[in-house]
Write a protein that holds these residues in place. Structure first.
Motif, mmCIF file in Angstrom:
data_model
loop_
_atom_site.group_PDB
_atom_site.id
_atom_site.type_symbol
_atom_site.label_atom_id
_atom_site.label_comp_id
_atom_site.label_asym_id
_atom_site.label_seq_id
_atom_site.Cartn_x
_atom_site.Cartn_y
_atom_site.Cartn_z
ATOM 1 N N ASN A 129 39.193 85.112 59.081
ATOM 2 C CA ASN A 129 38.931 85.478 57.691
ATOM 3 C C ASN A 129 39.895 86.543 57.197
ATOM 4 O O ASN A 129 40.386 86.488 56.060
ATOM 5 C CB ASN A 129 37.488 85.950 57.537
ATOM 6 N N SER A 130 40.200 87.513 58.048
ATOM 7 C CA SER A 130 41.127 88.574 57.674
ATOM 8 C C SER A 130 42.531 88.025 57.473
ATOM 9 O O SER A 130 43.220 88.368 56.494
ATOM 10 C CB SER A 130 41.143 89.671 58.745
ATOM 11 N N ARG A 180 43.488 85.156 56.584
ATOM 12 C CA ARG A 180 43.617 84.323 55.378
ATOM 13 C C ARG A 180 43.679 85.155 54.090
ATOM 14 O O ARG A 180 43.907 84.605 53.017
ATOM 15 C CB ARG A 180 42.463 83.322 55.310
ATOM 16 N N THR A 181 43.539 86.472 54.197
ATOM 17 C CA THR A 181 43.754 87.308 53.017
ATOM 18 C C THR A 181 45.241 87.472 52.717
ATOM 19 O O THR A 181 45.607 87.920 51.625
ATOM 20 C CB THR A 181 43.118 88.703 53.195
ATOM 21 N N TYR A 182 46.102 87.145 53.691
ATOM 22 C CA TYR A 182 47.544 87.089 53.454
ATOM 23 C C TYR A 182 47.814 85.711 52.863
ATOM 24 O O TYR A 182 47.720 84.694 53.553
ATOM 25 C CB TYR A 182 48.296 87.312 54.758
ATOM 26 N N TRP A 183 48.136 85.655 51.573
ATOM 27 C CA TRP A 183 48.066 84.387 50.864
ATOM 28 C C TRP A 183 48.987 83.291 51.405
ATOM 29 O O TRP A 183 48.613 82.103 51.373
ATOM 30 C CB TRP A 183 48.268 84.589 49.360
ATOM 31 N N ASP A 243 49.573 82.613 54.493
ATOM 32 C CA ASP A 243 48.821 82.033 55.612
ATOM 33 C C ASP A 243 47.662 81.183 55.109
ATOM 34 O O ASP A 243 47.348 80.124 55.676
ATOM 35 C CB ASP A 243 48.301 83.140 56.528
ATOM 36 N N LYS A 244 47.018 81.634 54.055
ATOM 37 C CA LYS A 244 45.894 80.869 53.499
ATOM 38 C C LYS A 244 46.361 79.536 52.933
ATOM 39 O O LYS A 244 45.684 78.513 53.085
ATOM 40 C CB LYS A 244 45.199 81.690 52.411
ATOM 41 N N ARG A 245 47.551 79.547 52.304
ATOM 42 C CA ARG A 245 48.026 78.329 51.654
ATOM 43 C C ARG A 245 48.578 77.300 52.633
ATOM 44 O O ARG A 245 48.446 76.088 52.408
ATOM 45 C CB ARG A 245 49.118 78.694 50.643
#
Length: 584
Positions: free
Chosen positions: A464-465, A467-470, A472-474
């Motif tokens: 979860n942490s 994925r706050t780096y966008w 990595d989330k994308r």
């Protein structure tokens, strides 16, 4: 105009560089800009110019770069320096003297000059900065506090190209000469002064094998060459499993030396020149420090003997040891390579398991190697978009490993998956059969932490942490989900992860000019070393741990230091070396 050595206008002897890998090319490039003659020797054929760097993913460690700032990453010299020294864990008063100095110098270069230096050569990076070696879970421990892995647009071949092209242009003008299939067997010393003045060796028979393929060692002649200085840039020991085992630190990574590895570098990375340089009088330090990966796959389409490919994982896969036990907290995928290696060795087995699924594999399985990333290597924006952002199956090379790789098991349910894992175990000497009920308990316990967007499970919190780096989330980390939720994640996939040989972190001791040091602390006149053979600087700039992107970066930095150091010794003015315009 640069001042020139009095002999520069006469029949000046060349600087002899042993090894045409990245560090050797960078040094030759710097020397050629000052029109200093260079002779590049390599035991392999011309197809192998660039050495290991060609096969790399092309990551380079930069600090507070324009790419980081564009991504909103707050990095600094001070933070990077803390991360480096907390990871290196230097603890040897004598052997770490020069490595400490190299570490400080490298971080400063990575902050002040690396980005501009490689950009000036024509190198570019992907816009998003990768986050490798996320750490051991402590602010004052090992790992990168922020993303610093700058992925070259064009991967390893592009890193090689931007230095090889000007060197080859210099060769056409006669400043540089390549001599392939020349294997150095001895460094020649002046009988009166002890200075390194040349090399002797064997000429190997012609062999036109493709890059990376094991070549003939049949000797057809001998050679002896004298030069103005000798620079050793021949690489480490990762292709020589016997040397890896001989240097294995059982006291730190016991209780025994692992017996089974897949090989992460070509066969010619044999460590010969480390022994030859030591025989000449060089001081070799920190032999026991090495960097071997824990996520190795047997290459289904190998190029060199025992060819292995590393998975560069993001943090979502469930990691089990050979006994089916979940790895301890902080030993999550992509976090702490050395800590994970130490734990695996403590089990007495040479392999582990990922239990994952199609959704995670598609998003989170990146493969090391330029040839395993044709979209980035070929600079295809469309390929990156369709295979890494939009694809539900991952890149084509990843799909091929899932389909053909001997380490993969793909099933629709967990019971069949464990049965398939046990079929692989039956082929492993000393392999441990897995108990389905125990594996089921581990997976269901993990999955129970995904009912809410919050959790007490450290790996779930990491996902979860991260994925706050966008970026990595994308495109890098799959949305959090249960492994047993087949509707959302596709079939289950188990992957046997092998130990994979890679880098030598110790090596020939050098000062900040890449001059080789003797055991008594004196400078070995005329002898230089750079790249992996010198522990990427000083005989071990990384200490015990790498932060990644530092191997290519270390070859560039130490090769540059060697080129400038040799030029200075030969009497050239290098005070404006960073601004010398190429005249090729």
């Amino acid at each position: 105009m640069s001042k020139r050595h009095p002999s520069a206008g006469k029949a000046q002897k060349p600087v002899i560089i042993v090894g045409a890998g990245l560090a050797g090319l960078v040094a030759a490039f710097e020397l050629s800009r000052l029109r200093i003659p260079v002779l590049l020797l390599d035991q392999e054929n011309a197809n192998n110019v660039g050495g290991q760097a060609f096969w790399s993913l092309g990551g380079i460690f930069c600090v507070d770069s324009s790419y980081q700032r564009r991504m909103g990453i707050k990095d600094s010299r001070e933070l990077a320096m803390k991360d480096w020294f907390n990871s290196a864990q230097f603890d040897r008063e004598k052997e770490d003297y020069w490595p400490r100095k190299w570490a400080e110098a490298f971080v400063n270069f990575a902050t002040d000059e690396m980005e501009d230096y490689v950009k000036a050569r024509g190198l570019g990076f992907l816009v998003n900065v990768g986050w490798a070696e996320r750490g051991d879970g402590r602010a004052d421990g090992h790992g990168n506090s922020v993303p610093r892995f700058h992925l070259t647009w064009g991967t390893g071949p592009e890193v090689v190209r931007v230095f090889a092209e000007p060197v080859k242009k210099a060769a056409k003008k006669g400043t540089i000469e390549f001599r392939h299939r020349h294997r150095v067997d001895e460094i020649i010393l002046d009988e009166l002064t002890g200075r390194a003045v040349g090399v002797k060796g064997s000429i190997l028979e012609e062999d036109n094998s493709p890059r990376g393929v094991k070549s003939s060692r049949t000797v057809v002649d001998q050679f002896e060459i004298h030069g103005a200085a000798v620079l050793v840039t021949s690489g480490g020991i990762g292709g020589n499993v016997d040397k890896v085992k001989a240097a294995w630190p059982v006291d730190r990574l016991g209780p025994k030396v692992p017996q089974n590895f897949v090989i992460g570098v070509p066969h010619h990375v044999d460590g010969r020149m480390i022994d030859i340089t030591e025989s000449a009088g060089a001081n070799i330090i920190n032999r026991d420090r090495m960097w071997h990966y824990t996520e190795g796959l047997a290459n289904w389409n190998p190029i060199w003997p025992g060819h292995g490919i590393r998975v560069l994982p993001a943090p979502s896969s469930l990691w089990l040891d050979a006994n089916g036990k979940r790895l301890p907290n902080h030993l999550f995928p992509g976090c702490d390579t050395l800590g994970t290696l130490k734990y695996i060795c403590s089990t007495g087995h040479d392999y582990t398991w990922f239990i994952t699924d199609q959704a995670i594999v598609a998003r989170e399985f990146a493969l090391s190697g330029s040839e395993q990333n044709p979209d980035v290597t070929g600079k295809s924006v469309w390929g990156v978009l369709t295979q890494r952002v939009l694809s539900k199956k991952g890149t084509v090379p990843v799909q091929n490993f899932v389909k053909h790789g001997v380490d993969f098991v793909v099933k629709d349910n967990l019971e069949d998956l464990v049965e398939g894992m046990n079929q692989l175990v039956a082929k492993i000497p000393g392999g441990v059969p897995l108990d389905y009920q125990k594996i089921k308990d581990v997976v269901e316990t993990r999955d129970s932490q995904f009912d809410n967007p919050f959790s007490k499970d450290a790996q779930t919190m990491l996902i979860n942490s991260a994925r706050t780096y966008w970026p990595d989330k994308r495109s890098r980390i799959a949305p959090p989900h249960k492994l047993l939720d087949k509707k959302k994640s596709g079939p289950l996939i188990a992957v046997r992860m092998n130990l994979l040989t890679r880098k030598t972190l110790g090596g020939i001791e050098t000062n900040l000019k890449s001059q080789v040091m003797k055991a008594d602390g004196s400078v070995f006149k005329g002898l230089y070393a750079a790249g992996e053979v010198a522990g990427f600087g000083g005989g071990g700039v990384h200490g015990y741990n790498s932060l990644e992107g530092t191997f290519l970066g270390g070859c560039i930095f130490s090769g540059r230091a060697a080129g400038l150091g040799i030029a200075e010794e030969l009497g050239y003015d290098i005070s404006k070396a960073s601004n010398v315009r190429a005249r090729l």
